[in-house]
Design a protein around this motif. Structure first.
Motif, PDB file in Angstrom:
ATOM      1  N   ILE A   7      -7.566  17.434 -11.905  1.00  0.00           N
ATOM      2  CA  ILE A   7      -6.192  17.811 -12.272  1.00  0.00           C
ATOM      3  C   ILE A   7      -5.680  16.882 -13.362  1.00  0.00           C
ATOM      4  CG2 ILE A   7      -3.812  17.942 -11.439  1.00  0.00           C
ATOM      5  CD1 ILE A   7      -4.877  18.788  -8.723  1.00  0.00           C
ATOM      6  N   LYS A   8      -5.927  15.595 -13.206  1.00  0.00           N
ATOM      7  CA  LYS A   8      -5.453  14.623 -14.182  1.00  0.00           C
ATOM      8  C   LYS A   8      -6.053  14.908 -15.566  1.00  0.00           C
ATOM      9  CE  LYS A   8      -5.313  10.408 -12.713  1.00  0.00           C
ATOM     10  NZ  LYS A   8      -5.689   9.002 -12.351  1.00  0.00           N
ATOM     11  N   ALA A   9      -7.311  15.285 -15.591  1.00  0.00           N
ATOM     12  CA  ALA A   9      -7.989  15.552 -16.865  1.00  0.00           C
ATOM     13  C   ALA A   9      -7.462  16.801 -17.544  1.00  0.00           C
ATOM     14  CB  ALA A   9      -9.493  15.690 -16.629  1.00  0.00           C
ATOM     15  N   ASN A  10      -6.815  17.683 -16.775  1.00  0.00           N
ATOM     16  CA  ASN A  10      -6.359  18.957 -17.338  1.00  0.00           C
ATOM     17  C   ASN A  10      -4.847  19.065 -17.447  1.00  0.00           C
ATOM     18  OD1 ASN A  10      -8.808  20.902 -17.698  1.00  0.00           O
ATOM     19  ND2 ASN A  10      -9.164  19.910 -15.710  1.00  0.00           N
ATOM     20  N   LEU A  11      -4.152  17.937 -17.354  1.00  0.00           N
ATOM     21  CA  LEU A  11      -2.689  17.969 -17.416  1.00  0.00           C
ATOM     22  C   LEU A  11      -2.185  18.608 -18.714  1.00  0.00           C
ATOM     23  CD1 LEU A  11      -1.601  14.511 -15.912  1.00  0.00           C
ATOM     24  CD2 LEU A  11      -1.387  16.779 -14.876  1.00  0.00           C
ATOM     25  N   GLU A  12      -2.828  18.251 -19.814  1.00  0.00           N
ATOM     26  CA  GLU A  12      -2.385  18.802 -21.097  1.00  0.00           C
ATOM     27  C   GLU A  12      -2.588  20.305 -21.137  1.00  0.00           C
ATOM     28  OE1 GLU A  12      -0.426  18.705 -24.575  1.00  0.00           O
ATOM     29  OE2 GLU A  12      -0.760  17.009 -23.198  1.00  0.00           O
ATOM     30  N   SER A  13      -3.678  20.766 -20.558  1.00  0.00           N
ATOM     31  CA  SER A  13      -3.936  22.202 -20.514  1.00  0.00           C
ATOM     32  C   SER A  13      -2.874  22.929 -19.698  1.00  0.00           C
ATOM     33  CB  SER A  13      -5.321  22.454 -19.905  1.00  0.00           C
ATOM     34  OG  SER A  13      -5.535  23.835 -19.702  1.00  0.00           O
TER      35      SER A  13
ATOM     36  N   ASP B 284       0.815  -1.218   0.000  1.00  0.00           N
ATOM     37  CA  ASP B 284       0.000   0.000   0.000  1.00  0.00           C
ATOM     38  C   ASP B 284       0.848   1.268   0.000  1.00  0.00           C
ATOM     39  OD1 ASP B 284       0.839  -0.717   2.581  1.00  0.00           O
ATOM     40  OD2 ASP B 284      -0.733   0.478   3.520  1.00  0.00           O
ATOM     41  N   ILE B 285       2.180   1.131   0.130  1.00  0.00           N
ATOM     42  CA  ILE B 285       3.026   2.327   0.079  1.00  0.00           C
ATOM     43  C   ILE B 285       3.236   2.718  -1.380  1.00  0.00           C
ATOM     44  CG2 ILE B 285       5.284   3.318   0.606  1.00  0.00           C
ATOM     45  CD1 ILE B 285       5.477   1.510   3.001  1.00  0.00           C
ATOM     46  N   LYS B 286       2.539   3.750  -1.803  1.00  0.00           N
ATOM     47  CA  LYS B 286       2.685   4.246  -3.168  1.00  0.00           C
ATOM     48  C   LYS B 286       2.247   5.701  -3.211  1.00  0.00           C
ATOM     49  CE  LYS B 286      -1.643   1.838  -4.156  1.00  0.00           C
ATOM     50  NZ  LYS B 286      -2.265   0.767  -4.960  1.00  0.00           N
ATOM     51  N   GLU B 287       2.696   6.379  -4.230  1.00  0.00           N
ATOM     52  CA  GLU B 287       2.356   7.795  -4.367  1.00  0.00           C
ATOM     53  C   GLU B 287       0.844   7.940  -4.583  1.00  0.00           C
ATOM     54  OE1 GLU B 287       4.763   9.134  -7.547  1.00  0.00           O
ATOM     55  OE2 GLU B 287       6.641   8.942  -6.426  1.00  0.00           O
ATOM     56  N   PRO B 288       0.242   8.963  -3.980  1.00  0.00           N
ATOM     57  CA  PRO B 288      -1.206   9.142  -4.119  1.00  0.00           C
ATOM     58  C   PRO B 288      -1.595   9.482  -5.552  1.00  0.00           C
ATOM     59  CG  PRO B 288      -0.205  11.040  -3.018  1.00  0.00           C
ATOM     60  CD  PRO B 288       0.866   9.993  -3.119  1.00  0.00           C
ATOM     61  N   GLU B 289      -2.787   9.056  -5.915  1.00  0.00           N
ATOM     62  CA  GLU B 289      -3.313   9.360  -7.252  1.00  0.00           C
ATOM     63  C   GLU B 289      -3.668  10.843  -7.344  1.00  0.00           C
ATOM     64  OE1 GLU B 289      -3.940   7.512 -10.006  1.00  0.00           O
ATOM     65  OE2 GLU B 289      -3.038   5.692  -9.177  1.00  0.00           O
ATOM     66  N   LEU B 290      -3.475  11.405  -8.530  1.00  0.00           N
ATOM     67  CA  LEU B 290      -3.875  12.787  -8.758  1.00  0.00           C
ATOM     68  C   LEU B 290      -5.396  12.923  -8.714  1.00  0.00           C
ATOM     69  CD1 LEU B 290      -1.582  14.009 -11.682  1.00  0.00           C
ATOM     70  CD2 LEU B 290      -1.579  14.854  -9.334  1.00  0.00           C
ATOM     71  N   ASP B 291      -5.860  14.066  -8.292  1.00  0.00           N
ATOM     72  CA  ASP B 291      -7.280  14.392  -8.343  1.00  0.00           C
ATOM     73  C   ASP B 291      -7.753  14.260  -9.799  1.00  0.00           C
ATOM     74  OD1 ASP B 291      -9.295  16.818  -8.968  1.00  0.00           O
ATOM     75  OD2 ASP B 291      -9.659  16.023  -6.941  1.00  0.00           O
ATOM     76  N   ASP B 292      -8.951  13.721 -10.005  1.00  0.00           N
ATOM     77  CA  ASP B 292      -9.462  13.472 -11.355  1.00  0.00           C
ATOM     78  C   ASP B 292      -9.483  14.744 -12.206  1.00  0.00           C
ATOM     79  OD1 ASP B 292      -9.794  10.804 -10.865  1.00  0.00           O
ATOM     80  OD2 ASP B 292     -11.943  10.950 -10.391  1.00  0.00           O
TER      81      ASP B 292
END
Length: 292
Positions: free
Chosen positions: A278-284, A268-276
């Motif tokens: 933020i993830k959807a707007n990465l290209e922007s 379970d030690i892993k980097e947290p997932e990005l907020d949906d």
């Protein structure tokens, strides 16, 4: 190079230190061992970065051993790849006046690593059942209500102290601290060699103290106290590992491998997932930066 298993060093049942080897042949050159250590340390650094972002576990690494066992150099070599923001090293010396005004575990409790960080104790809370057991007169300096003289520093006193340490470790383990305890198992002959080296090499003279020879005369007493401490306090949530320490590169590699192999079991030690969003707007966001 010979493969190792963390369990072969874990204290899982009562041991006799005289029957535990202080050397281990990894069937590899010093250079090969050092190269393997580098690889393990890089993997440890990746886990530490993920753990820092994850923020739900702390790692406490306790290192004990006789004088010259190699504690300082082990800490330097094993943790040099870790991000400085994610690791704190504490070296516990003789208690200060302020520390003596608190219970003996206080200075260790306030030094515990925060979640997301590694904490290394160079000498640890176990000094309170090691050096003070060899020199029980030190207990009088703690000014404890139930200790009037040395006759009160008896078996009942030590039984209670071991129970307090076990309770302390159980408490922090149940609250997210992953505990490793390493005893650097050094032979008396190798200690003699390392003390002579401190005397023979001018750049090492500063490390030598006449007190080292005084404590060396109590070698058997210390071995008994270490053995008793390992046997009484090695628990599934806070295991002791007896590390053969006559060869420093070997000891460093074994410690690093135990840390890596154990931490890799925490899936379970892993980097947290990005907020949906933020993830959807990465290209922007990327285009905004490129078009500045």
């Amino acid at each position: 190079m010979k493969d190792i298993n963390s369990n072969q060093f874990k204290v899982k049942q009562p041991i006799q230190l005289q029957n535990i080897a202080t050397t281990l042949d990894l069937e590899a050159s010093k250079k090969k061992i050092e190269n393997e250590l580098e690889d393990v340390c890089e993997d440890l650094a990746k886990i530490q970065n993920a753990m820092y972002a994850h923020g739900k576990y702390a790692v406490l690494i306790c290192i004990q051993g006789m004088d010259t066992a190699g504690k300082d150099s082990l800490i330097r070599e094993v943790f040099k790849e870790l991000n400085a923001r994610g690791i704190v090293v504490h070296s516990f010396k003789v208690p200060t006046e302020l520390e003596l005004k608190h219970d003996y575990l206080w200075r260790h409790y306030i030094a515990l690593p925060a979640r997301g960080k590694f904490g290394v104790f160079n000498r640890t809370h176990y000094e309170n059942v090691l050096v003070t057991r060899v020199h029980p007169e030190y207990i009088l300096g703690e000014n404890l209500p139930d200790v009037k003289d040395l006759s009160d520093v008896n078996d009942d006193f030590w039984n209670k102290r071991f129970q307090q340490i076990n309770d302390f470790e159980k408490h922090i383990a149940e609250n997210g601290t992953i505990i490793f305890k390493f005893f650097l198992h050094l032979s008396k002959e190798e200690q003699k060699h390392r003390l002579l080296r401190r005397l023979d090499k001018p750049e090492k003279n500063w490390k030598f103290s006449p007190g080292d020879l005084k404590e060396r005369k109590r070698w058997d007493d210390y071995q008994f106290c270490y053995q008793d401490a390992l046997n009484r306090t090695s628990k599934p949530h806070a295991p002791w590992y007896a590390i053969p320490a006559d060869d420093k590169p070997t000891a460093r590699y074994i410690v690093a491998r135990i840390l890596l192999d154990t931490l890799k079991t925490y899936k379970d030690i892993k980097e947290p997932e990005l907020d949906d969003e933020i993830k959807a707007n990465l290209e922007s966001y990327r285009n905004q930066l490129k078009n500045e």
